[in-house]
Design an enzyme around this catalytic site. Structure first.
Site, mmCIF file in Angstrom:
data_model
loop_
_atom_site.group_PDB
_atom_site.id
_atom_site.type_symbol
_atom_site.label_atom_id
_atom_site.label_comp_id
_atom_site.label_asym_id
_atom_site.label_seq_id
_atom_site.Cartn_x
_atom_site.Cartn_y
_atom_site.Cartn_z
ATOM 1 N N HIS A 45 -9.522 0.620 5.509
ATOM 2 C CA HIS A 45 -8.332 1.050 6.117
ATOM 3 C C HIS A 45 -8.116 1.680 7.385
ATOM 4 O O HIS A 45 -9.565 2.172 6.799
ATOM 5 C CB HIS A 45 -7.065 1.618 4.972
ATOM 6 N N GLU A 76 -6.939 3.882 7.741
ATOM 7 C CA GLU A 76 -6.993 5.328 7.795
ATOM 8 C C GLU A 76 -8.568 6.449 7.419
ATOM 9 O O GLU A 76 -8.332 7.490 7.759
ATOM 10 C CB GLU A 76 -5.593 6.021 7.290
ATOM 11 N N GLU A 84 -5.183 -5.544 11.166
ATOM 12 C CA GLU A 84 -3.784 -4.112 11.172
ATOM 13 C C GLU A 84 -3.970 -3.550 12.165
ATOM 14 O O GLU A 84 -5.001 -2.947 12.583
ATOM 15 C CB GLU A 84 -4.294 -3.887 9.380
ATOM 16 N N GLY A 131 2.646 -1.288 4.243
ATOM 17 C CA GLY A 131 2.719 0.210 3.724
ATOM 18 C C GLY A 131 4.229 0.719 3.682
ATOM 19 O O GLY A 131 4.796 0.284 2.715
ATOM 20 N N GLY A 157 2.510 2.027 10.697
ATOM 21 C CA GLY A 157 3.754 3.198 10.454
ATOM 22 C C GLY A 157 4.456 3.663 11.996
ATOM 23 O O GLY A 157 5.241 5.009 11.876
ATOM 24 N N SER A 207 3.473 -2.520 10.293
ATOM 25 C CA SER A 207 5.113 -2.343 10.055
ATOM 26 C C SER A 207 5.560 -3.294 10.110
ATOM 27 O O SER A 207 7.346 -4.460 10.554
ATOM 28 C CB SER A 207 6.073 -1.992 11.532
ATOM 29 N N ASN A 238 1.338 -1.185 0.210
ATOM 30 C CA ASN A 238 -0.058 -0.619 0.096
ATOM 31 C C ASN A 238 0.962 0.812 0.115
ATOM 32 O O ASN A 238 1.600 1.639 0.617
ATOM 33 C CB ASN A 238 -1.262 -0.095 1.191
ATOM 34 N N TRP A 239 1.138 1.926 -0.923
ATOM 35 C CA TRP A 239 1.818 3.126 -1.107
ATOM 36 C C TRP A 239 1.330 4.035 -0.503
ATOM 37 O O TRP A 239 2.356 5.228 -0.512
ATOM 38 C CB TRP A 239 2.172 3.140 -2.330
ATOM 39 N N LYS A 240 -0.068 3.732 -0.205
ATOM 40 C CA LYS A 240 -0.610 5.536 0.335
ATOM 41 C C LYS A 240 -0.564 6.619 -0.544
ATOM 42 O O LYS A 240 -0.224 6.641 -1.698
ATOM 43 C CB LYS A 240 -0.369 5.846 1.834
HETATM 44 P P1 PGA Z 1 2.637 -0.061 7.752
HETATM 45 O O1 PGA Z 1 1.687 0.084 6.669
HETATM 46 O O2 PGA Z 1 3.231 -1.147 7.068
HETATM 47 O O3 PGA Z 1 3.712 1.167 7.225
HETATM 48 O O4 PGA Z 1 3.173 0.411 9.158
HETATM 49 C C1 PGA Z 1 0.685 -0.681 6.822
HETATM 50 C C2 PGA Z 1 -0.795 -0.567 6.039
HETATM 51 O O5 PGA Z 1 -0.819 0.762 6.138
HETATM 52 O O6 PGA Z 1 -0.958 -1.033 5.502
#
Ligand code: PGA
Length: 253
Positions: free
Chosen positions: A97, A99, A170, A236, A176, A215, A9-11
């Site tokens: 997600h 976020e 998650e 991520g 993150g 992470s 996931n490149w966000k």
């Molecule tokens: P992260 O993000 O690997 O940077 O913790 C994971 C995600 O949000 O899918």
């Protein structure tokens, strides 16, 4: 046999130039997955899906979108429909997600309608579920996960393509932050999810993939991917580095 899935996931990161170069490096690096069962998928921001289609068609990397609108067309300024994602041959779409839930206030109800819209359009939805740190400390992890699953799976049509469904566990506190959930914590919640899915439909529980995110990096992927109820990972930050993403893929083979 459920096919292992490693998703990146490149966000909201990168530029046209940097993401095309990332796509090209991942496409070259994933050549040795050609004979394996592993599925590699990347999720660029919407505006770079055209580049994904151009640079990843014919490679062993699939692509998908980070979100979608539950409506198929009309006066919904700023939204992107499943039909539009199909126009760019997306295979997957991330739904719910953390976020989206926590920054943009998406509700379980909205997430359920997005999930159904994706399935109806033949996209493979990755439903993200997970508890916050506060919820875990209060002992609410199981009830939060069950509530997030209930809103989607209690409405799932019985004849759905269950092998197209992915659930990503998650934990919000692991996203993150560099704080990965321990293998015991991951296994415990994945078992809970699998058992819960069984209550909706036995076939759903055996065919749906349950992946872990939060992470994940090349240092912890092997241990996490080989837990019995873990069918892959959602990555991520580490997916923005082609070498690390490919390495995670190798470790999850
Ligand atoms: P992260 O993000 O690997 O940077 O913790 C994971 C995600 O949000 O899918």
């Amino acid at each position: 046999m459920r096919r292992p899935l490693v998703a990146g996931n490149w966000k909201m990161n990168g530029s046209k130039e940097s993401l095309v170069s990332l796509m090209q490096s991942i496409a070259v690096g994933c050549d040795h997955f050609k004979t394996s069962n592993m599925e590699l998928v990347v999720f660029p921001p919407f505006v770079y899906l055209e580049q994904a289609e151009k640079h990843l068609t014919g490679t062993c990397v699939a692509w998908g979108a980070q979100d979608l609108c539950s409506e198929s067309n009309g006066a919904y300024t700023g939204e992107i429909s499943a039909t539009m994602l199909n126009d760019f041959h997306c295979r997957y779409v991330i739904v719910g997600h953390s976020e989206r839930r926590h920054i943009f206030g998406e509700t379980d109800q909205q997430i359920a309608t997005k999930f159904n819209a994706a399935l109806k359009s033949n996209l493979r939805p990755i439903l993200c579920v997970g508890e916050t740190n506060e919820q875990r400390e209060k002992g609410l992890t199981d009830s939060i996960i069950m509530r997030q699953l209930e809103s989607v799976f209690s409405k799932l049509p019985a004849a759905s393509d269950f092998d197209k469904i992915v659930v990503a566990y998650e934990p919000v506190w692991a996203i993150g932050t560099g704080k990965t959930a321990t293998p015991d914590q991951v296994q415990e919640v994945h078992t809970l999810i699998r058992n819960q899915l069984k209550k909706y439909n036995v076939e759903l529980a055996s065919k749906a993939r349950i992946i872990y995110g939060g992470s994940v990096n090349s240092g912890n992927a092997h241990q996490l991917c080989h837990l019995s109820d873990v069918d892959g990972v959602l990555v991520g930050g580490a997916s923005l580095d082609a070498n690390q993403f490919i390495e995670i893929g190798k470790l999850c083979k």
